[in-house]
Motif scaffolding. Structure first.
Motif, PDB file in Angstrom:
ATOM      1  N   GLY A  10       0.665  -1.226  -0.029  1.00 42.58           N
ATOM      2  CA  GLY A  10      -0.035   0.055  -0.083  1.00 42.58           C
ATOM      3  C   GLY A  10       0.880   1.419  -0.137  1.00 42.58           C
ATOM      4  N   ASP A  11       1.999   1.053   0.369  1.00 39.84           N
ATOM      5  CA  ASP A  11       3.020   2.370   0.607  1.00 39.84           C
ATOM      6  C   ASP A  11       4.053   2.488  -0.841  1.00 39.84           C
ATOM      7  N   CYS A  12       3.747   1.538  -1.659  1.00 39.81           N
ATOM      8  CA  CYS A  12       4.746   1.178  -2.901  1.00 39.81           C
ATOM      9  C   CYS A  12       4.686   2.743  -3.512  1.00 39.81           C
ATOM     10  N   HIS A  13       5.595   3.460  -3.970  1.00 38.81           N
ATOM     11  CA  HIS A  13       5.596   4.842  -5.034  1.00 38.81           C
ATOM     12  C   HIS A  13       5.329   4.389  -6.361  1.00 38.81           C
ATOM     13  N   TYR A  14       5.377   3.353  -6.590  1.00 38.37           N
ATOM     14  CA  TYR A  14       5.128   2.839  -7.938  1.00 38.37           C
ATOM     15  C   TYR A  14       3.775   1.873  -7.965  1.00 38.37           C
ATOM     16  N   VAL A  15       2.842   2.125  -7.135  1.00 41.54           N
ATOM     17  CA  VAL A  15       1.453   1.514  -6.951  1.00 41.54           C
ATOM     18  C   VAL A  15       1.906   0.161  -6.482  1.00 41.54           C
ATOM     19  N   ASN A  16       2.095  -0.900  -7.214  1.00 45.89           N
ATOM     20  CA  ASN A  16       2.189  -2.196  -6.843  1.00 45.89           C
ATOM     21  C   ASN A  16       3.337  -3.057  -6.858  1.00 45.89           C
ATOM     22  N   GLY A  17       4.608  -2.339  -7.157  1.00 38.80           N
ATOM     23  CA  GLY A  17       5.874  -2.909  -7.284  1.00 38.80           C
ATOM     24  C   GLY A  17       6.234  -3.867  -6.235  1.00 38.80           C
ATOM     25  N   ASN A  18       5.737  -3.459  -5.044  1.00 34.75           N
ATOM     26  CA  ASN A  18       5.949  -4.449  -3.663  1.00 34.75           C
ATOM     27  C   ASN A  18       5.254  -5.649  -3.741  1.00 34.75           C
ATOM     28  N   TYR A  19       4.006  -5.692  -4.532  1.00 36.47           N
ATOM     29  CA  TYR A  19       3.158  -6.757  -4.583  1.00 36.47           C
ATOM     30  C   TYR A  19       3.810  -7.946  -5.491  1.00 36.47           C
ATOM     31  N   LYS A  20       4.280  -7.136  -6.590  1.00 37.70           N
ATOM     32  CA  LYS A  20       4.991  -7.944  -7.581  1.00 37.70           C
ATOM     33  C   LYS A  20       6.333  -8.683  -7.024  1.00 37.70           C
ATOM     34  N   THR A  21       6.747  -7.946  -6.261  1.00 39.97           N
ATOM     35  CA  THR A  21       8.056  -8.546  -5.587  1.00 39.97           C
ATOM     36  C   THR A  21       7.676  -9.618  -4.803  1.00 39.97           C
ATOM     37  N   ARG A  22       6.446  -9.448  -3.935  1.00 41.36           N
ATOM     38  CA  ARG A  22       6.014 -10.620  -3.122  1.00 41.36           C
ATOM     39  C   ARG A  22       5.999 -11.865  -3.712  1.00 41.36           C
ATOM     40  N   ARG A  23       5.147 -11.841  -4.700  1.00 39.07           N
ATOM     41  CA  ARG A  23       4.875 -12.947  -5.839  1.00 39.07           C
ATOM     42  C   ARG A  23       6.095 -13.650  -6.414  1.00 39.07           C
ATOM     43  N   ARG A  24       6.937 -12.509  -6.926  1.00 42.02           N
ATOM     44  CA  ARG A  24       8.311 -13.099  -7.346  1.00 42.02           C
ATOM     45  C   ARG A  24       9.105 -13.749  -6.152  1.00 42.02           C
ATOM     46  N   VAL A  25       9.235 -13.100  -5.055  1.00 46.72           N
ATOM     47  CA  VAL A  25       9.947 -13.945  -4.282  1.00 46.72           C
ATOM     48  C   VAL A  25       9.301 -15.320  -3.683  1.00 46.72           C
ATOM     49  N   LEU A  26       8.028 -15.496  -3.546  1.00 41.56           N
ATOM     50  CA  LEU A  26       7.121 -16.757  -3.063  1.00 41.56           C
ATOM     51  C   LEU A  26       7.836 -17.800  -4.236  1.00 41.56           C
ATOM     52  N   LEU A  27       7.832 -17.368  -5.560  1.00 46.02           N
ATOM     53  CA  LEU A  27       8.092 -18.409  -6.803  1.00 46.02           C
ATOM     54  C   LEU A  27       9.571 -18.655  -6.628  1.00 46.02           C
TER      55      LEU A  27
END
Ligand code: FES
Length: 138
Positions: free
Chosen positions: A75-92
């Motif tokens: 919710g605080d990412c300055h690029y809207v959803n970059g951190n959500y993408k990171t979370r998915r990427r790290v899980l994979l």
């Protein structure tokens, strides 16, 4: 006395740090003359979402014993959803690392929001006395 398990082992840790939260904190620590372990190598990125799988794998290939990704809170990412993408990427990626024999615990994602943490802590107990240019307890 039991011997330490690591025989003095000092890990090399690559830290990909979002410039808006975690890198700013590391930079502030340096400016404030605080120290952090010298075996952490910080790499500034514009967003944790910028850290792709190749960067992480390359870090391990080049000798990193651990990789940290520091990003803004959801919710605080300055690029809207970059951190959500990171979370998915790290899980994979953790699953992929396990497949090649690398303990997935060597890859760590941390949400860092100094603003939220400081809000919880409240105002700092010290302030600078402008006359003496030194810290004074409040
Ligand atoms: S801007 Fe910090 S994680 Fe996206």
């Amino acid at each position: 006395m039991p011997e330490p398990k690591n025989n003095g082992f000092e890990p090399n840790i690559i830290a990909f740090l979002c410039r808006w939260c975690s890198y700013a904190g590391a930079d502030l620590a340096g400016v404030s003359r605080m120290t952090y372990p010298s075996n952490i190598i910080p790499i500034r990125v514009n967003c944790s979402g910028r850290v792709d799988a190749e960067m992480i794998i390359r870090a391990f290939e080049k000798g990193a014993d651990g990789v940290l990704i520091g990003g803004c809170h959801p919710g605080d990412c300055h690029y809207v959803n970059g951190n959500y993408k990171t979370r998915r990427r790290v899980l994979l990626l953790k699953r992929a690392l396990e497949q090649v024999g690398i303990d997935p615990k060597r890859l760590h994602l941390e949400w860092i929001s100094l603003t939220e943490r400081i809000k919880q802590l409240g105002p700092s107990p010290v302030k600078i006395d402008p006359a003496n240019r030194c810290y004074q307890p409040k």
